[in-house]
Write a protein that holds these residues in place. Structure first.
Motif, PDB file in Angstrom:
ATOM      1  N   PRO A  36       6.602   5.310 -16.323  1.00 40.77           N
ATOM      2  CA  PRO A  36       7.844   5.583 -17.061  1.00 40.77           C
ATOM      3  C   PRO A  36       8.536   6.840 -16.545  1.00 40.77           C
ATOM      4  CG  PRO A  36       5.909   6.074 -18.411  1.00 40.77           C
ATOM      5  CD  PRO A  36       5.412   5.356 -17.206  1.00 40.77           C
ATOM      6  N   GLY A  37       9.858   6.778 -16.499  1.00 39.51           N
ATOM      7  CA  GLY A  37      10.663   7.921 -16.098  1.00 39.51           C
ATOM      8  C   GLY A  37      10.822   8.090 -14.605  1.00 39.51           C
ATOM      9  N   LYS A  38      10.072   7.345 -13.807  1.00 38.57           N
ATOM     10  CA  LYS A  38      10.158   7.499 -12.359  1.00 38.57           C
ATOM     11  C   LYS A  38      11.188   6.534 -11.769  1.00 38.57           C
ATOM     12  CE  LYS A  38       5.628   9.530 -11.537  1.00 38.57           C
ATOM     13  NZ  LYS A  38       4.382   9.496 -10.731  1.00 38.57           N
ATOM     14  N   THR A  39      11.650   6.880 -10.573  1.00 41.09           N
ATOM     15  CA  THR A  39      12.636   6.060  -9.874  1.00 41.09           C
ATOM     16  C   THR A  39      12.000   5.493  -8.606  1.00 41.09           C
ATOM     17  OG1 THR A  39      14.519   7.329 -10.702  1.00 41.09           O
ATOM     18  CG2 THR A  39      14.864   6.067  -8.690  1.00 41.09           C
ATOM     19  N   TYR A  40      12.184   4.198  -8.406  1.00 39.45           N
ATOM     20  CA  TYR A  40      11.573   3.508  -7.281  1.00 39.45           C
ATOM     21  C   TYR A  40      12.659   2.884  -6.403  1.00 39.45           C
ATOM     22  CZ  TYR A  40       7.230   3.927  -9.938  1.00 39.45           C
ATOM     23  OH  TYR A  40       6.153   4.409 -10.632  1.00 39.45           O
ATOM     24  N   ARG A  41      12.367   2.846  -5.114  1.00 34.48           N
ATOM     25  CA  ARG A  41      13.241   2.123  -4.186  1.00 34.48           C
ATOM     26  C   ARG A  41      12.694   0.712  -4.013  1.00 34.48           C
ATOM     27  NH1 ARG A  41      15.426   4.282   1.723  1.00 34.48           N
ATOM     28  NH2 ARG A  41      16.677   2.439   2.255  1.00 34.48           N
ATOM     29  N   LEU A  42      13.488  -0.270  -4.399  1.00 29.28           N
ATOM     30  CA  LEU A  42      13.109  -1.670  -4.264  1.00 29.28           C
ATOM     31  C   LEU A  42      13.864  -2.257  -3.076  1.00 29.28           C
ATOM     32  CD1 LEU A  42      11.974  -1.127  -7.101  1.00 29.28           C
ATOM     33  CD2 LEU A  42      12.858  -3.361  -7.801  1.00 29.28           C
ATOM     34  N   ARG A  43      13.129  -2.735  -2.096  1.00 26.04           N
ATOM     35  CA  ARG A  43      13.724  -3.385  -0.926  1.00 26.04           C
ATOM     36  C   ARG A  43      13.548  -4.888  -1.123  1.00 26.04           C
ATOM     37  NH1 ARG A  43      13.818   0.798   3.350  1.00 26.04           N
ATOM     38  NH2 ARG A  43      12.566   2.573   2.651  1.00 26.04           N
ATOM     39  N   VAL A  44      14.654  -5.588  -1.317  1.00 20.41           N
ATOM     40  CA  VAL A  44      14.608  -7.003  -1.686  1.00 20.41           C
ATOM     41  C   VAL A  44      15.156  -7.844  -0.542  1.00 20.41           C
ATOM     42  CG1 VAL A  44      15.243  -8.705  -3.423  1.00 20.41           C
ATOM     43  CG2 VAL A  44      14.967  -6.303  -4.086  1.00 20.41           C
ATOM     44  N   HIS A  45      14.364  -8.823  -0.087  1.00 21.53           N
ATOM     45  CA  HIS A  45      14.724  -9.677   1.033  1.00 21.53           C
ATOM     46  C   HIS A  45      14.725 -11.137   0.592  1.00 21.53           C
ATOM     47  CE1 HIS A  45      13.632  -6.235   3.672  1.00 21.53           C
ATOM     48  NE2 HIS A  45      12.581  -6.115   2.882  1.00 21.53           N
ATOM     49  N   ASN A  46      15.794 -11.867   0.890  1.00 24.23           N
ATOM     50  CA  ASN A  46      15.804 -13.320   0.692  1.00 24.23           C
ATOM     51  C   ASN A  46      15.310 -13.961   1.987  1.00 24.23           C
ATOM     52  OD1 ASN A  46      16.312 -16.074   0.418  1.00 24.23           O
ATOM     53  ND2 ASN A  46      18.251 -15.779  -0.672  1.00 24.23           N
ATOM     54  N   VAL A  47      14.048 -14.366   1.998  1.00 31.53           N
ATOM     55  CA  VAL A  47      13.422 -14.931   3.193  1.00 31.53           C
ATOM     56  C   VAL A  47      13.305 -16.445   3.084  1.00 31.53           C
ATOM     57  CG1 VAL A  47      12.154 -12.829   3.752  1.00 31.53           C
ATOM     58  CG2 VAL A  47      11.131 -14.510   2.208  1.00 31.53           C
ATOM     59  N   GLY A  48      14.131 -17.058   2.227  1.00 28.74           N
ATOM     60  CA  GLY A  48      14.002 -18.479   1.955  1.00 28.74           C
ATOM     61  C   GLY A  48      14.626 -19.378   3.006  1.00 28.74           C
ATOM     62  N   ILE A  49      14.779 -20.639   2.622  1.00 29.37           N
ATOM     63  CA  ILE A  49      15.252 -21.672   3.537  1.00 29.37           C
ATOM     64  C   ILE A  49      16.762 -21.820   3.481  1.00 29.37           C
ATOM     65  CG2 ILE A  49      15.140 -24.134   4.095  1.00 29.37           C
ATOM     66  CD1 ILE A  49      12.329 -24.179   2.950  1.00 29.37           C
ATOM     67  N   SER A  50      17.302 -22.029   2.277  1.00 33.53           N
ATOM     68  CA  SER A  50      18.734 -22.347   2.217  1.00 33.53           C
ATOM     69  C   SER A  50      19.404 -22.004   0.896  1.00 33.53           C
ATOM     70  CB  SER A  50      18.943 -23.849   2.492  1.00 33.53           C
ATOM     71  OG  SER A  50      18.311 -24.629   1.487  1.00 33.53           O
ATOM     72  N   THR A  51      18.716 -21.301  -0.002  1.00 32.73           N
ATOM     73  CA  THR A  51      19.239 -21.116  -1.357  1.00 32.73           C
ATOM     74  C   THR A  51      19.642 -19.664  -1.610  1.00 32.73           C
ATOM     75  OG1 THR A  51      17.742 -22.862  -2.117  1.00 32.73           O
ATOM     76  CG2 THR A  51      18.767 -21.492  -3.805  1.00 32.73           C
ATOM     77  N   THR A  52      20.883 -19.462  -2.052  1.00 33.42           N
ATOM     78  CA  THR A  52      21.300 -18.157  -2.557  1.00 33.42           C
ATOM     79  C   THR A  52      20.542 -17.865  -3.839  1.00 33.42           C
ATOM     80  OG1 THR A  52      23.520 -18.308  -1.614  1.00 33.42           O
ATOM     81  CG2 THR A  52      23.245 -16.865  -3.513  1.00 33.42           C
ATOM     82  N   LEU A  53      20.048 -16.638  -3.969  1.00 28.58           N
ATOM     83  CA  LEU A  53      19.268 -16.262  -5.139  1.00 28.58           C
ATOM     84  C   LEU A  53      19.902 -15.059  -5.830  1.00 28.58           C
ATOM     85  CD1 LEU A  53      15.680 -16.599  -3.622  1.00 28.58           C
ATOM     86  CD2 LEU A  53      16.852 -18.226  -5.112  1.00 28.58           C
ATOM     87  N   ASN A  54      19.981 -15.131  -7.140  1.00 28.81           N
ATOM     88  CA  ASN A  54      20.493 -14.015  -7.929  1.00 28.81           C
ATOM     89  C   ASN A  54      19.311 -13.185  -8.403  1.00 28.81           C
ATOM     90  OD1 ASN A  54      21.269 -12.872 -10.860  1.00 28.81           O
ATOM     91  ND2 ASN A  54      23.097 -12.975  -9.567  1.00 28.81           N
TER      92      ASN A  54
END
Length: 589
Positions: free
Chosen positions: A218-236
């Protein structure tokens, strides 16, 4: 010595022996093989690296040299490409069919490249034969040097998240379906870090499926690196009750802005800062759900992981955080337009990102590249760019160029759709070295497409619905369009990019959607300095030969075979000894 121990010691020596000059080296030994997993509750073969699915994180710093010894334990030839790594003047290491002969089953090949003047979040994946649909991917983190400050406070932690559409069919079955002209259909599920969904709804998610839990304080800040490594679908992507502060995408710091959710298209990578500022009355949902899926079955295409505070009082509950209107492409386009380059931030070099004033450079080449849905060409289902379905030659383009083999490719890719039937061809874009190219992607398909360019970061200057015309340039952002390597093009819309062709080589420009890429939606950009033969890295000594050059391989076979190759672990001992001796010598002096 375990790889992790060696890696840590290498880092220690590199920092301790700065006086030795030169940029540090890091070494990895990877075995790529099949493994059994049940990400959606059904046993299937996936592709792992050293028994990991997803594969290990390649964590390096600007200008470091990376050596990755890859053993292919699959039953098919293999190449690994490093999505977003620019390989300055060294397209030999790009790991795509136009630049490298594939690594035969049972063989190994050692990649060696420098992450020159780059920072940010990227990923690697296997580039041949629909392999990415089975896994084989992992993250790449390029940290800034200490002398270059971050444009935000140092996070308390760094977390990589892979999101992907997933099918229970094997990659071999999927590619056969695509070759027959079959639509992939709604994915069987969405994975987060290779795991299936948390059971947020008992009617939707079966019991017993393993899911991802991300533990935070709690209270900490994290860097999230998010990659869409899929086949063909846009992801929200979204996190229940938490803001996503966007700070970087594919090597460029962005103007910082908060999102409650963001559409991440196939092949794209983003960094968010997320502060754990909730009261931890329960865990929280992390959600990646499909967008623009025209089916009532879309709800099954939802990935859910758990964000767990150390002081959480109970499991996540309630409905998933809201998804934007499923078919509202205008919402998604406006999101994309809002992402701007942080021109006041330094990146890999001391000068600010914005010192490169791309809006004031004269364009030398213009390509309007149009894609269409799959069509029959000579009785085969294929996709095209400007009416051409790329035909990969048995001899890679780069090797044909190196050995002056005629007839392998032509430098005649049309800058617009020609009034002629679609065809197979090995036609390349003839780029002007140090030229400035404008590329407009016009999407005449019915689905969102993503396009990626190896060797470069390009400036995203405009996108809109309708047909691009010369008048569309009046809408371009010529000041702070974000620089990146993968961009989406909405159906019935266009996206314009500008790219400075300062990186000599032969570079792949492709659809990141695997079905479109597999059926022929790619082209290579030929960028050669006409005045200097030494403007590129020479042919690697460990080159694998194939096609018309196969006879050159016989003398190298024993060296290239994994069982007969001197292992990097042996070499590491020698290198470490040399570093220690040099360090001690420096200390004595």
């Amino acid at each position: 010595m375990p790889a992790s121990s060696f890696f840590s010691l290498t880092l220690l020596l590199c920092f301790s022996t700065a006086a030795l000059a030169g940029d540090p080296f890091v070494f990895y030994d990877w075995t790529v093989s099949y493994m059994t997993a049940s990400p959606l509750g059904v046993k299937q073969r996936v592709i792992g690296i050293d028994g990991q699915f997803p594969g290990p994180i390649l964590n390096v710093t600007t200008n470091w040299n990376v050596v990755v010894n890859v053993k292919n334990d699959l039953d098919e030839p293999l190449l690994i490409t490093w999505d977003g790594i620019q390989h300055r003047k060294n397209s030999w290491q790009d790991g795509v069919s136009g630049t490298n002969c594939p690594i035969p089953a049972g063989w190994n090949w050692t990649y060696q490249f420098q992450v020159k003047d780059q920072i940010g979040s990227f990923f690697y994946f296997p580039s041949l034969s629909f392999h990415r649909a089975a896994g084989g991917y992992g993250g790449i983190i390029i940290n800034n040097r200490e002398v270059i400050p971050l444009p935000f406070g140092l996070p308390d932690g760094d977390i990589t998240i892979f999101i992907s559409d997933w099918y229970t069919k094997s990659h071999k079955e999927l590619r056969e379906d695509v070759a027959k002209g079959s639509d992939l259909g709604v994915p069987d599920g969405i994975l987060i870090n290779g795991l299936g969904p948390y059971r947020f709804d008992e009617a939707v998610v079966s019991d017993g499926i393993a899911y991802q839990t991300i533990n935070v304080e709690p209270g900490k800040t994290y860097r999230l690196r998010v990659h869409n490594v899929g086949i063909s679908t846009t992801l929200n992507f979204r996190i229940q009750n938490h803001n996503l502060l966007l700070v970087e995408t594919e090597g460029s710091y962005t103007v910082q802005q908060n999102f409650t959710n963001l559409d991440i298209h196939v092949g794209q990578s983003y960094s968010f800062l997320v502060t754990m500022d909730q009261n931890a009355s329960s865990d929280y949902y992390i959600v990646a759900s499909s967008r623009f899926v025209n089916s009532s079955a879309w709800i099954r295409a939802t990935g859910v992981a758990i964000l767990h505070y150390s002081n959480s009082l109970g499991p996540a509950s309630g409905p998933l955080p809201d998804l934007p209107n499923e078919y509202d492409a205008y919402f998604s386009m406006n999101q994309a337009r809002s992402i701007r380059w942080n021109v006041s931030a330094g990146a890999a070099r001391p000068n600010p990102q914005g010192s490169f004033r791309y809006g004031q450079i004269t364009v030398t080449d213009v390509y309007v590249i149009l894609n269409r849905p799959p069509e029959l060409i000579d009785g085969k289902w294929r996709t095209t760019l400007n009416g051409i379905s790329y035909l990969p030659p048995a001899t890679p383009l780069k090797l044909a160029q190196q050995f002056n083999i005629p007839g392998i490719y032509k430098l005649d890719f049309p800058n617009r759709l020609m009034n002629r039937p679609s065809k197979f061809d090995t036609s390349l874009i003839n780029g002007t070295y140090r030229g400035f190219m404008e590329i407009i992607f016009q999407n005449n398909d019915t689905t969102v497409q993503s396009y990626h360019m190896d060797g470069y970061a390009f400036f995203v200057v405009g996108m809109d619905f309708g047909v691009w015309t010369d008048n569309s340039r009046a809408t371009y952002n010529k000041w702070d369009g974000v620089a990146r390597c993968t961009i989406q093009v909405f159906p019935g819309a266009w996206t314009a990019i500008l790219v400075s062709l300062d990186n000599a080589g032969i570079w792949n420009l492709r659809a990141e959607n695997l079905n479109s890429w597999y059926l022929g939606q790619e082209v290579y950009v030929h960028v050669v300095n006409p005045e200097s033969d030494d403007h590129e890295v020479p042919l690697p000594q460990n080159t694998i030969y194939c096609g018309l050059l196969s006879t050159l391989q016989s003398g190298q076979a024993e060296r290239v075979k994994f069982s007969g190759a001197p292992s990097l672990s042996d070499a590491r001992g020698r290198i470490l000894a040399m570093l220690v001796i040099a360090f001690l010598g420096t200390c004595i002096r």
